[in-house]
Design an enzyme around this catalytic site. Structure first.
Site, PDB file in Angstrom:
ATOM      1  N   CYS A  43       0.835  -1.208   0.000  1.00 51.34           N
ATOM      2  CA  CYS A  43       0.000   0.000   0.000  1.00 51.34           C
ATOM      3  C   CYS A  43       0.866   1.254   0.000  1.00 51.34           C
ATOM      4  O   CYS A  43       0.666   2.164  -0.809  1.00 51.34           O
ATOM      5  CB  CYS A  43      -0.919  -0.036   1.214  1.00 51.34           C
ATOM      6  SG  CYS A  43      -1.909   1.439   1.387  1.00 51.34           S
ATOM      7  N   CYS A  48      -1.696   1.744  -2.933  1.00 50.44           N
ATOM      8  CA  CYS A  48      -2.659   2.842  -2.733  1.00 50.44           C
ATOM      9  C   CYS A  48      -2.019   4.231  -2.693  1.00 50.44           C
ATOM     10  O   CYS A  48      -2.526   5.157  -3.343  1.00 50.44           O
ATOM     11  CB  CYS A  48      -3.422   2.665  -1.425  1.00 50.44           C
ATOM     12  SG  CYS A  48      -3.436   1.019  -0.731  1.00 50.44           S
ATOM     13  N   LYS A  51      -0.175   5.385  -5.942  1.00 52.76           N
ATOM     14  CA  LYS A  51      -1.244   5.403  -6.958  1.00 52.76           C
ATOM     15  C   LYS A  51      -2.102   6.658  -6.820  1.00 52.76           C
ATOM     16  O   LYS A  51      -2.339   7.377  -7.784  1.00 52.76           O
ATOM     17  CB  LYS A  51      -2.067   4.119  -6.800  1.00 52.76           C
ATOM     18  CG  LYS A  51      -3.118   3.850  -7.817  1.00 52.76           C
ATOM     19  CD  LYS A  51      -4.523   4.195  -7.465  1.00 52.76           C
ATOM     20  CE  LYS A  51      -5.052   3.843  -6.135  1.00 52.76           C
ATOM     21  NZ  LYS A  51      -5.728   2.571  -6.016  1.00 52.76           N
ATOM     22  N   TYR A 177      -9.397  -3.353 -11.310  1.00 58.78           N
ATOM     23  CA  TYR A 177      -9.375  -1.938 -10.935  1.00 58.78           C
ATOM     24  C   TYR A 177      -7.984  -1.331 -11.063  1.00 58.78           C
ATOM     25  O   TYR A 177      -7.848  -0.154 -11.391  1.00 58.78           O
ATOM     26  CB  TYR A 177      -9.970  -1.728  -9.528  1.00 58.78           C
ATOM     27  CG  TYR A 177      -9.030  -1.992  -8.370  1.00 58.78           C
ATOM     28  CD1 TYR A 177      -8.288  -0.965  -7.792  1.00 58.78           C
ATOM     29  CD2 TYR A 177      -8.886  -3.268  -7.825  1.00 58.78           C
ATOM     30  CE1 TYR A 177      -7.430  -1.193  -6.717  1.00 58.78           C
ATOM     31  CE2 TYR A 177      -8.046  -3.506  -6.760  1.00 58.78           C
ATOM     32  CZ  TYR A 177      -7.318  -2.474  -6.212  1.00 58.78           C
ATOM     33  OH  TYR A 177      -6.468  -2.703  -5.159  1.00 58.78           O
ATOM     34  N   GLU A 181      -7.197   1.962 -13.248  1.00 60.83           N
ATOM     35  CA  GLU A 181      -6.627   3.165 -12.619  1.00 60.83           C
ATOM     36  C   GLU A 181      -5.364   3.625 -13.345  1.00 60.83           C
ATOM     37  O   GLU A 181      -5.180   4.832 -13.580  1.00 60.83           O
ATOM     38  CB  GLU A 181      -6.314   2.887 -11.147  1.00 60.83           C
ATOM     39  CG  GLU A 181      -7.577   2.743 -10.328  1.00 60.83           C
ATOM     40  CD  GLU A 181      -7.330   2.409  -8.866  1.00 60.83           C
ATOM     41  OE1 GLU A 181      -8.196   2.707  -8.042  1.00 60.83           O
ATOM     42  OE2 GLU A 181      -6.283   1.830  -8.538  1.00 60.83           O
ATOM     43  N   HIS A 435     -27.290  20.985  -0.665  1.00 60.11           N
ATOM     44  CA  HIS A 435     -27.452  21.558  -1.999  1.00 60.11           C
ATOM     45  C   HIS A 435     -26.467  22.698  -2.223  1.00 60.11           C
ATOM     46  O   HIS A 435     -26.257  23.501  -1.309  1.00 60.11           O
ATOM     47  CB  HIS A 435     -28.886  22.085  -2.142  1.00 60.11           C
ATOM     48  CG  HIS A 435     -29.198  22.535  -3.523  1.00 60.11           C
ATOM     49  ND1 HIS A 435     -29.363  21.671  -4.576  1.00 60.11           N
ATOM     50  CD2 HIS A 435     -29.345  23.784  -4.021  1.00 60.11           C
ATOM     51  CE1 HIS A 435     -29.613  22.366  -5.672  1.00 60.11           C
ATOM     52  NE2 HIS A 435     -29.601  23.648  -5.371  1.00 60.11           N
ATOM     53  N   GLU A 440     -26.416  14.752  -3.041  1.00 69.11           N
ATOM     54  CA  GLU A 440     -27.821  14.920  -2.620  1.00 69.11           C
ATOM     55  C   GLU A 440     -28.759  14.054  -3.469  1.00 69.11           C
ATOM     56  O   GLU A 440     -29.869  13.725  -3.053  1.00 69.11           O
ATOM     57  CB  GLU A 440     -28.258  16.383  -2.653  1.00 69.11           C
ATOM     58  CG  GLU A 440     -28.346  16.982  -4.035  1.00 69.11           C
ATOM     59  CD  GLU A 440     -28.801  18.456  -4.024  1.00 69.11           C
ATOM     60  OE1 GLU A 440     -29.758  18.773  -3.315  1.00 69.11           O
ATOM     61  OE2 GLU A 440     -28.173  19.279  -4.720  1.00 69.11           O
TER      62      GLU A 440
HETATM   63  C1  LIG Z   1      -1.262  -0.826  -7.584  1.00 65.97           C
HETATM   64  C2  LIG Z   1      -2.072  -1.137  -6.365  1.00 65.97           C
HETATM   65  C3  LIG Z   1      -3.004  -0.234  -5.920  1.00 65.97           C
HETATM   66  C4  LIG Z   1      -3.757  -0.485  -4.783  1.00 65.97           C
HETATM   67  N1  LIG Z   1      -4.677   0.420  -4.397  1.00 65.97           N
HETATM   68  C5  LIG Z   1      -5.420   0.203  -3.296  1.00 65.97           C
HETATM   69  C6  LIG Z   1      -6.363   1.164  -2.849  1.00 65.97           C
HETATM   70  O1  LIG Z   1      -6.535   2.222  -3.462  1.00 65.97           O
HETATM   71  N2  LIG Z   1      -7.068   0.907  -1.728  1.00 65.97           N
HETATM   72  C7  LIG Z   1      -6.909  -0.257  -1.018  1.00 65.97           C
HETATM   73  O2  LIG Z   1      -7.563  -0.444   0.000  1.00 65.97           O
HETATM   74  N3  LIG Z   1      -6.008  -1.199  -1.428  1.00 65.97           N
HETATM   75  C8  LIG Z   1      -5.273  -0.992  -2.540  1.00 65.97           C
HETATM   76  N4  LIG Z   1      -4.356  -1.934  -2.942  1.00 65.97           N
HETATM   77  C9  LIG Z   1      -4.264  -3.204  -2.183  1.00 65.97           C
HETATM   78  C10 LIG Z   1      -3.426  -3.021  -0.914  1.00 65.97           C
HETATM   79  O3  LIG Z   1      -2.166  -2.511  -1.258  1.00 65.97           O
HETATM   80  C11 LIG Z   1      -3.285  -4.364  -0.223  1.00 65.97           C
HETATM   81  O4  LIG Z   1      -4.576  -4.888   0.023  1.00 65.97           O
HETATM   82  C12 LIG Z   1      -2.564  -4.248   1.114  1.00 65.97           C
HETATM   83  O5  LIG Z   1      -1.286  -3.709   0.944  1.00 65.97           O
HETATM   84  C13 LIG Z   1      -2.456  -5.641   1.749  1.00 65.97           C
HETATM   85  O6  LIG Z   1      -1.706  -5.573   2.936  1.00 65.97           O
HETATM   86  P1  LIG Z   1      -0.950  -6.868   3.464  1.00 65.97           P
HETATM   87  O7  LIG Z   1      -0.471  -6.530   4.841  1.00 65.97           O
HETATM   88  O8  LIG Z   1      -1.762  -8.067   3.302  1.00 65.97           O
HETATM   89  O9  LIG Z   1       0.304  -7.068   2.499  1.00 65.97           O
HETATM   90  P2  LIG Z   1       1.379  -6.074   1.909  1.00 65.97           P
HETATM   91  O10 LIG Z   1       1.052  -4.666   2.145  1.00 65.97           O
HETATM   92  O11 LIG Z   1       1.595  -6.506   0.509  1.00 65.97           O
HETATM   93  O12 LIG Z   1       2.678  -6.376   2.765  1.00 65.97           O
HETATM   94  C14 LIG Z   1       3.358  -7.583   2.699  1.00 65.97           C
HETATM   95  C15 LIG Z   1       4.816  -7.333   3.067  1.00 65.97           C
HETATM   96  O13 LIG Z   1       5.441  -8.591   3.307  1.00 65.97           O
HETATM   97  C16 LIG Z   1       6.763  -8.537   2.824  1.00 65.97           C
HETATM   98  N5  LIG Z   1       7.215  -9.926   2.656  1.00 65.97           N
HETATM   99  C17 LIG Z   1       6.751 -10.849   1.769  1.00 65.97           C
HETATM  100  N6  LIG Z   1       7.369 -12.025   1.974  1.00 65.97           N
HETATM  101  C18 LIG Z   1       8.247 -11.830   2.980  1.00 65.97           C
HETATM  102  C19 LIG Z   1       9.189 -12.677   3.654  1.00 65.97           C
HETATM  103  N7  LIG Z   1       9.289 -13.975   3.344  1.00 65.97           N
HETATM  104  N8  LIG Z   1       9.955 -12.151   4.633  1.00 65.97           N
HETATM  105  C20 LIG Z   1       9.827 -10.840   4.977  1.00 65.97           C
HETATM  106  N9  LIG Z   1       8.967 -10.001   4.393  1.00 65.97           N
HETATM  107  C21 LIG Z   1       8.183 -10.502   3.413  1.00 65.97           C
HETATM  108  C22 LIG Z   1       6.637  -7.740   1.535  1.00 65.97           C
HETATM  109  O14 LIG Z   1       7.883  -7.183   1.153  1.00 65.97           O
HETATM  110  C23 LIG Z   1       5.616  -6.683   1.939  1.00 65.97           C
HETATM  111  O15 LIG Z   1       6.231  -5.512   2.419  1.00 65.97           O
HETATM  112  C24 LIG Z   1      -3.571  -1.703  -4.057  1.00 65.97           C
HETATM  113  C25 LIG Z   1      -2.622  -2.634  -4.495  1.00 65.97           C
HETATM  114  C26 LIG Z   1      -1.875  -2.347  -5.635  1.00 65.97           C
HETATM  115  C27 LIG Z   1      -0.859  -3.349  -6.094  1.00 65.97           C
END
Ligand SMILES: Cc1cc2nc3c(=O)[nH]c(=O)nc-3n(C[C@H](O)[C@H](O)[C@H](O)COP(=O)(O)OP(=O)(O)OC[C@H]3O[C@@H](n4cnc5c(N)ncnc54)[C@H](O)[C@@H]3O)c2cc1C
Length: 452
Positions: A43, A48, A51, A177, A181, A435, A440
């Site tokens: 994110c 997010c 973006k 999406y 975007e 308004h 609205e």
């Molecule tokens: C282009 C794009 C736009 C988006 N826009 C939106 C939006 O507008 N609104 C919204 O709500 N969501 C949006 N999302 C989705 C949102 O980013 C994810 O839902 C959210 O980040 C999920 O969080 P998470 O904690 O599950 O994983 P992540 O945020 O992906 O975090 C996982 C972390 O784990 C780390 N990791 C992975 N494997 C290992 C390992 N073995 N050892 C150590 N570290 C590791 C990764 O490096 C990463 O930093 C978007 C996603 C993308 C790709």
């Protein structure tokens, strides 16, 4: 307190992992977080946040055009990609540091490196092993790669924000999406954009009326939108990337962006060393308390594939920490989760689509409105706002609200609260509008829609 090194080992410092770690540590647990790429996860770094910053950047060209109708002698000024990219980098670095501080502030340890699960209570990072009572997998998702010949010449959402050169011509492959975007972002920034989707209509899973309205508006905004077509191959030529399409056409572009879906990020995680079961789509299977098939291993966020959104990962991380370390349980409510697509104009949506509502409730009443936003009466922009209410006829409860129009994301967030509270159409009708606003219209739609 156990004699293991930690009470909780969190793998991945993204939205879900950081929130779970912070809360568990605040509840008194001894917590460590391993992160191998960037603090804040997808994110903050490639999702997010960047973006939305790029969406803001892309809107200025429209604003400059619209300003003329209001008397401003404005030309669309030149755009410098490197300024946007580098300012974005600076802001993300600030956020990375904030996330690090949030964890240190509650005395959670941080290890920079890739974590591998060794057994149900042991994790290795950078060659060192740590024992833990509980383990939380919050490793998020990863862009799916295409196997088309030459697809490796393209980029994914992981790379697109930091391109060296601004792509004057870009092909966006995908219909979700994220693809929509990015097509809007590059269109607004001045690229010539072609968006390709393999199916008959993009934005699968959204309400059909919204999908159709979006296709009209986006095509009209200048994106060359093509359905029922895929890229068969990509070849580097002296002047760009030549994409051969399945319909016999070809397109040359400076960049090809693949946004064809995301997969659970499990590579190198060491799942082969434990008995963590997966769902058919490759995400981690968990129960209502986010426990995997190994009793000491939990998972939250995109890696469990429920709703791949930041606020959902945050809510799951909080629910996990409360349940395991806190005084009071507070489960995640997955109904009526609002979401937005930050295309031009925005889409905001909450609740059932018409199709799903019909299946769930049988008899539904629809209210629809299409109108030209007031701002465009002077600017001359030919863009229409679309709004739709779906009501369960038997209970009068509003069960779906969908909008495409300026600020739809902001508007739908408020509507989602009313829907969570069980608002009926009678309550919408009884609400006085503000308004003049577009919002609205949601409280003034009186006539049920009937197919003409
Ligand atoms: C282009 C794009 C736009 C988006 N826009 C939106 C939006 O507008 N609104 C919204 O709500 N969501 C949006 N999302 C989705 C949102 O980013 C994810 O839902 C959210 O980040 C999920 O969080 P998470 O904690 O599950 O994983 P992540 O945020 O992906 O975090 C996982 C972390 O784990 C780390 N990791 C992975 N494997 C290992 C390992 N073995 N050892 C150590 N570290 C590791 C990764 O490096 C990463 O930093 C978007 C996603 C993308 C790709």
């Amino acid at each position: 307190m156990s004699n293991r090194d930690y009470d909780l080992f969190v793998i991945g410092a993204g939205s879900g992992g950081v929130r779970a770690a912070r809360m568990a540590a605040a509840f008194g647990a001894r917590v460590v977080v391993a992160e191998d790429r960037y603090m804040g996860g997808t994110c903050v770094n490639v999702g997010c946040v960047p973006k939305k910053l790029y969406v803001y950047a892309s809107a200025f060209s429209h604003d400059c055009e619209d300003a003329r109708g209001f008397g401003w002698d404005s030309q669309v000024p030149g755009f410098d990609w490197s300024t946007l990219r580098d300012n974005k980098k600076q802001e993300i670095s600030r956020l990375n540091a904030t996330y690090r501080d949030l964890l240190s502030g509650v005395d959670a340890d941080i290890i920079d490196g890739r974590a591998t699960i060794i057994d149900t209570h042991t994790v290795a990072v950078n060659g060192q092993q740590y024992s833990t009572d509980k383990l939380l997998i919050s490793t998020g998702g990863w862009p799916r790669r295409d196997t088309t010949p030459g697809a490796e010449l393209g980029v994914t959402s992981n790379e697109i924000f930091d391109l060296e050169e601004f792509p004057r011509r870009i092909v966006v492959v995908g219909g979700g999406y994220i693809a929509v975007e990015f097509a809007g972002i590059f269109n607004g920034l001045g690229s010539q954009v072609t968006q390709l989707y393999r199916g008959p209509l993009f934005l699968r899973g959204f309400d059909q009326d919204i999908r159709e309205h979006a296709a009209r508006e986006i095509a009209q905004s200048g994106v060359d939108l093509r359905f029922n077509v895929v890229v068969d191959s990509i070849e580097q030529t002296s002047s760009g990337l030549l994409c051969q399409l399945s319909d016999g056409n070809s397109i040359e572009a400076d960049q090809v962006l693949y946004a064809i879906g995301r997969e659970a990020h499990l590579e190198g995680l060491g799942l082969e060393n434990v008995e963590v079961a997966l769902n058919n789509n490759g995400t981690i299977k968990v129960d209502t308390e986010f426990c995997t098939s190994e009793p000491s291993i939990y998972a939250v966020g995109d890696v469990i594939g429920r709703m791949e959104l930041t606020p959902v990962a945050l809510a799951e991380g909080m629910a996990f920490a409360r349940k395991q370390f806190g005084p009071k349980d507070m489960p995640v409510g997955y109904d009526f989760i609002p979401s937005a697509v930050f295309c031009q104009p925005n889409i905001g949506t909450v609740g059932f689509t018409e199709e799903a509502a019909r299946e769930e409730f049988g008899d539904i009443t629809l209210y629809k409105s299409t109108f030209r936003p007031m701002k465009y009466t002077l600017s001359g922009r030919n863009e229409k706002t679309f709004m739709k209410l779906i009501v369960d006829t038997a209970s009068d409860r509003v069960v779906g609200v969908h909008m495409m129009g300026p600020d739809a994301g902001e508007i739908i967030q408020g509507i989602a609260i009313a829907m969570k509270a069980g608002a009926t159409k009678a309550i919408f009708d009884d609400t006085i509008g503000i308004h003049p606003t577009a919002a609205e219209e949601f409280v003034t739609m009186r006539e049920p829609w009937t197919a003409s």
